[in-house]
Design a protein around this motif. Sequence first.
Motif, PDB file in Angstrom:
ATOM      1  N   SER A 235       5.399  -8.817  11.729  1.00 37.45           N
ATOM      2  CA  SER A 235       5.634  -9.226  10.525  1.00 37.45           C
ATOM      3  C   SER A 235       5.524  -8.464   9.312  1.00 37.45           C
ATOM      4  CB  SER A 235       5.664 -10.312  10.567  1.00 37.45           C
ATOM      5  OG  SER A 235       3.789 -11.005  11.419  1.00 37.45           O
ATOM      6  N   ILE A 236       5.821  -8.275   8.803  1.00 37.36           N
ATOM      7  CA  ILE A 236       5.814  -7.516   7.518  1.00 37.36           C
ATOM      8  C   ILE A 236       6.730  -8.664   6.054  1.00 37.36           C
ATOM      9  CG2 ILE A 236       6.896  -5.728   5.773  1.00 37.36           C
ATOM     10  CD1 ILE A 236       7.514  -4.784   8.982  1.00 37.36           C
ATOM     11  N   ASN A 237       5.437  -8.693   5.308  1.00 41.18           N
ATOM     12  CA  ASN A 237       5.968  -9.397   4.298  1.00 41.18           C
ATOM     13  C   ASN A 237       6.444  -8.576   2.928  1.00 41.18           C
ATOM     14  OD1 ASN A 237       5.890 -11.115   1.914  1.00 41.18           O
ATOM     15  ND2 ASN A 237       4.334 -12.080   1.519  1.00 41.18           N
TER      16      ASN A 237
ATOM     17  N   VAL B  59       8.819   0.088   7.599  1.00 43.05           N
ATOM     18  CA  VAL B  59      10.134  -0.693   7.013  1.00 43.05           C
ATOM     19  C   VAL B  59       9.404  -0.082   5.608  1.00 43.05           C
ATOM     20  CG1 VAL B  59      10.566  -2.898   6.268  1.00 43.05           C
ATOM     21  CG2 VAL B  59      10.319  -2.507   8.265  1.00 43.05           C
ATOM     22  N   VAL B  60       9.976   0.467   4.436  1.00 47.15           N
ATOM     23  CA  VAL B  60       9.430   0.749   3.103  1.00 47.15           C
ATOM     24  C   VAL B  60      10.059   0.164   1.766  1.00 47.15           C
ATOM     25  CG1 VAL B  60       8.604   3.225   4.187  1.00 47.15           C
ATOM     26  CG2 VAL B  60      10.650   3.132   3.807  1.00 47.15           C
ATOM     27  N   ASP B  61       9.380   0.144   0.643  1.00 46.97           N
ATOM     28  CA  ASP B  61      10.308  -0.131  -0.303  1.00 46.97           C
ATOM     29  C   ASP B  61      11.149   1.256  -0.782  1.00 46.97           C
ATOM     30  OD1 ASP B  61      11.102  -0.699  -3.124  1.00 46.97           O
ATOM     31  OD2 ASP B  61       8.932  -2.057  -3.648  1.00 46.97           O
ATOM     32  N   LYS B  62      12.265   0.789  -1.025  1.00 46.29           N
ATOM     33  CA  LYS B  62      12.990   1.816  -1.588  1.00 46.29           C
ATOM     34  C   LYS B  62      13.695   1.469  -2.469  1.00 46.29           C
ATOM     35  CE  LYS B  62      13.430   6.148   2.134  1.00 46.29           C
ATOM     36  NZ  LYS B  62      14.115   6.457   2.763  1.00 46.29           N
TER      37      LYS B  62
ATOM     38  N   ILE C  93       1.076  -1.040   0.374  1.00 42.99           N
ATOM     39  CA  ILE C  93       0.080   0.111  -0.223  1.00 42.99           C
ATOM     40  C   ILE C  93       0.996   0.837  -0.095  1.00 42.99           C
ATOM     41  CG2 ILE C  93      -1.997   0.909   1.334  1.00 42.99           C
ATOM     42  CD1 ILE C  93      -2.637  -1.149   0.464  1.00 42.99           C
ATOM     43  N   GLY C  94       1.170   1.571  -1.234  1.00 40.52           N
ATOM     44  CA  GLY C  94       2.014   2.996  -1.346  1.00 40.52           C
ATOM     45  C   GLY C  94       3.567   2.158  -1.023  1.00 40.52           C
ATOM     46  N   ASP C  95       4.384   2.950  -0.792  1.00 37.15           N
ATOM     47  CA  ASP C  95       5.389   2.091   0.041  1.00 37.15           C
ATOM     48  C   ASP C  95       5.498   1.164   0.772  1.00 37.15           C
ATOM     49  OD1 ASP C  95       5.705   3.505   1.868  1.00 37.15           O
ATOM     50  OD2 ASP C  95       7.156   5.031   0.922  1.00 37.15           O
ATOM     51  N   GLU C  96       4.529   0.947   2.085  1.00 33.99           N
ATOM     52  CA  GLU C  96       4.620  -0.585   2.711  1.00 33.99           C
ATOM     53  C   GLU C  96       4.341  -1.165   2.319  1.00 33.99           C
ATOM     54  OE1 GLU C  96       3.544   2.120   7.201  1.00 33.99           O
ATOM     55  OE2 GLU C  96       2.440   2.914   5.672  1.00 33.99           O
TER      56      GLU C  96
END
Length: 186
Positions: A136-138, A170-173, A76-79
């Motif tokens: 937890s984050i996939n 934790v974000v996608d960079k 969702i967005g960068d998350e």
Amino acid sequence: MLFPEGVAIDGLSGEVTPSTGRYTKKLSELGGLFRDTAAFDKAVAAGDPVAYEVVDYRKEECDIAFGTTIMMPGKIGDEYFMTRGHFHERKDCGEGYYTQSGQGLLLLESRDGEVRTVEMKPGVCAFIPPEWAHRSINTGDEKLVFVWFCATDAGHDYGTIRERGMRKLVVDKGGKPTLVDNPDFA
Ligand SMILES: [Fe+2]
């Protein structure tokens, strides 16, 4: 009286056989969790996908329980798709997360604000000490499946994290999961 039995756990699907319960969390039930509310609303309107599922093997007359969490991939967005995150109500209860398939990141935060992550990948069993919130984050492109085990009556305090968030996101960079400060942390 309880009787022993073997419980089959499929590390790819996360199926637990026999199981004693399960619940499914759809994206729409995770309102307020993601920062990009426009992207969240759009994803819910586009079909409200399942974010994760929990299957358990739990006997009230016994002190231990275990089961699986099956987390879908997505962003969702960068998350990345993540669980709500919780402390245990009982202050002496830790937990173990033994990753079976997929890849992710376990984000932990102690009561006094220490932050740690543990990589979630097959072969790694994360130790979650008592009094550490855990989410937890996939971070991968496939299902993230892990086996959890803890005290049957550990209890879940979701409210603390729901109200104030966690200190880090934790974000996608650039295609890489990256730990950043949460600007909304209250
Ligand atoms: Fe837990």
